[in-house]
Design a protein around this motif. Structure first.
Motif, PDB file in Angstrom:
ATOM      1  N   GLY A 194      -8.806   4.868  -1.812  1.00  0.00           N
ATOM      2  CA  GLY A 194      -8.640   4.051  -0.731  1.00  0.00           C
ATOM      3  C   GLY A 194      -9.677   3.932   0.141  1.00  0.00           C
ATOM      4  O   GLY A 194      -9.989   2.615   0.399  1.00  0.00           O
ATOM      5  N   GLY A 224       0.878  -1.211   0.125  1.00  0.00           N
ATOM      6  CA  GLY A 224       0.016  -0.061   0.111  1.00  0.00           C
ATOM      7  C   GLY A 224       0.816   1.246   0.000  1.00  0.00           C
ATOM      8  O   GLY A 224       0.626   2.375  -0.919  1.00  0.00           O
ATOM      9  N   VAL A 278      -3.120   2.976   1.823  1.00  0.00           N
ATOM     10  CA  VAL A 278      -3.202   4.133   0.976  1.00  0.00           C
ATOM     11  C   VAL A 278      -3.917   5.278   1.241  1.00  0.00           C
ATOM     12  O   VAL A 278      -3.557   6.507   1.286  1.00  0.00           O
ATOM     13  CB  VAL A 278      -3.808   3.679  -0.539  1.00  0.00           C
ATOM     14  CG1 VAL A 278      -3.928   4.788  -1.524  1.00  0.00           C
ATOM     15  CG2 VAL A 278      -3.040   2.669  -1.111  1.00  0.00           C
ATOM     16  N   ALA A 285      -4.619  -2.937   2.130  1.00  0.00           N
ATOM     17  CA  ALA A 285      -3.545  -2.129   1.231  1.00  0.00           C
ATOM     18  C   ALA A 285      -4.346  -0.905   0.836  1.00  0.00           C
ATOM     19  O   ALA A 285      -3.708   0.232   1.022  1.00  0.00           O
ATOM     20  CB  ALA A 285      -3.091  -2.776   0.265  1.00  0.00           C
TER      21      ALA A 285
END
Length: 432
Positions: free
Chosen positions: A328, A270, A346, A342
């Motif tokens: 995200g 990420g 982000v 992940a």
């Protein structure tokens, strides 16, 4: 030529530099997307297969290998680019040749020292993957000592520098999936050798590019004075560049110690996405650096001049940070398992793109004026703050704490530069 004619010629020249900078930025971004995108694609397949152990091992080794290559370059991507940009305006081709060979000799000494440290670690380490990777990746350091990235940047050919540099990432990305079914020792050897092959190809392409544009390295020309100056400037540039890199590696170590290999792999995956956003901004800044050097030399307001030259980078930072935050959150809420985790990483680290853009603009303004020492002081102070904040907030808040620590370090770096250079105008030691 009349004063008006001279002014118009200067304006046309700066417009040409600006358009060339935009074209170089586009090439750098495209090269970055293809090169590092190949690694990201391979890592995505590893995540989908659940092979998080190989992802964590490779991600950690590759991250420290990139750091080693940055140390070997010894700040020449900035210091040599600045010297070449000024020499190119004067038509001083000899200075460009001297910079290449003197810089290469300095970097070769650094490469040998870094290689010895890496091989010493490989001899004493019990990790088969790391030992094999370090051993096979050692030639990459020697190859990189002769890279011409700083020369190409100074000649306003940073886009071609980016195209040649793709090989470093493409080779590693291509080798990652075939290495997934092998033993730790075999996969380490293959991936380390891929890095060495990529660096060798990249440097060869850079030298061929110099020959193609009529700036071949020519005969070896090394002087003690120029080596000494490049060492002095390189140390200052490196001290300014390394803190941000070391802060990320420290986050990686803290993540590994506190959360284990699985979460570390997710963190790496990420974090790579947000790091890509920051790297795109660096591509834009790097492409416009020669123009900034020219404009800021006669500017009475370096900060505003830097903001004007880097206007495109500023808009990209705002849109990129917002886009990654929203994307995200949406992905994290609509999927499960590793991909959702992940995506959460982000979202957390998207704020760092915006805060990092501020400190990067101030840093580049100072570097364009030759104030490497001030950038180094502020960057190292920010690194120490990041270390403390990462350890404390990581333990208290988990991955969210690491994201907060990054923003805090960016704010500290920006405040440090403002205090040292820009709060009351430039100091008496301008250009030193």
């Amino acid at each position: 030529m009349t004063a008006i004619g001279a002014h118009q010629a200067k304006v046309r020249g700066e417009r040409g530099l600006s358009w060339r900078g935009t074209g170089n930025a586009a090439l750098l971004i495209a090269s970055f997307g293809i090169g590092q995108g190949s690694i990201f694609l391979a890592q995505t397949l590893l995540v989908s297969r659940g092979e998080l152990e190989l992802l964590a091992r490779f991600g950690t080794c590759f991250s420290f290998a990139v750091l080693a290559l940055m140390i070997v370059d010894f700040g020449c991507m900035t210091s040599v680019a600045r010297r070449v940009a000024l020499a190119d305006v004067k038509g001083d081709g000899a200075e460009i040749r001297h910079c290449f060979w003197s810089g290469s000799m300095v970097r070769l000494c650094v490469a040998i020292a870094v290689a010895l440290i890496g091989l010493s670690y490989a001899l004493w380490s019990w990790d088969d993957f790391s030992c094999a990777y370090l051993t096979a990746a050692t030639p990459a350091l020697i190859f990189w000592a002769f890279n011409a990235g700083g020369i190409l940047d100074g000649l306003k050919l940073s886009g071609l520098s980016g195209v040649t540099g793709m090989a470093t990432y493409l080779c590693s990305g291509a080798a990652l999936l075939p290495a997934s079914g092998l033993s730790a020792n075999q996969s380490g050897l293959i991936l380390g050798a891929a890095l060495s092959m990529g660096c060798g190809i990249a440097v060869t392409m850079q030298l061929l590019t110099l020959c193609h544009v009529g700036r071949p390295p020519g005969r070896i020309s090394v002087t003690w004075r120029r080596c000494r100056d490049l060492v002095r400037e390189g140390v200052s540039v490196l001290l300014a560049l390394l803190p941000g890199q070391l802060s990320f590696r420290f986050q990686l170590i803290i993540c590994s110690l506190l959360f284990g290999q699985g979460p570390t792999a997710i963190f790496l995956y990420g974090r790579q996405i947000t790091a890509a956003g920051s790297q795109v901004l660096e591509c834009v800044r790097r492409a416009h650096f020669p123009l900034l050097v020219h404009r800021i030399a006669t500017s009475v307001s370096p900060v505003w001049t830097a903001c004007g030259v880097q206007r495109l980078a500023t808009w990209i930072s705002v849109s990129g940070s917002s886009g990654l935050l929203i994307a995200g959150l949406l992905i994290a809420g609509s999927t499960h398992a590793a991909i959702a985790a992940a995506a959460g990483v982000v979202s957390l680290f998207s704020f760092g793109i915006l805060s990092g853009a501020l400190v990067s603009t101030l840093s580049q303004a100072a570097q364009a004026l030759g104030h490497y020492r001030a950038v180094a002081l502020s960057a190292n102070g920010a690194m120490l703050i990041c270390f403390v904040a990462t350890a404390a907030l990581g333990y208290w808040l988990g991955l969210a704490g690491l994201a907060v620590a990054e923003v805090v370090s960016h704010a500290a770096g920006a405040l440090g530069l403002w205090y040292l250079l820009f709060r009351r105008g430039l100091p008496a030691w301008r250009g030193k």
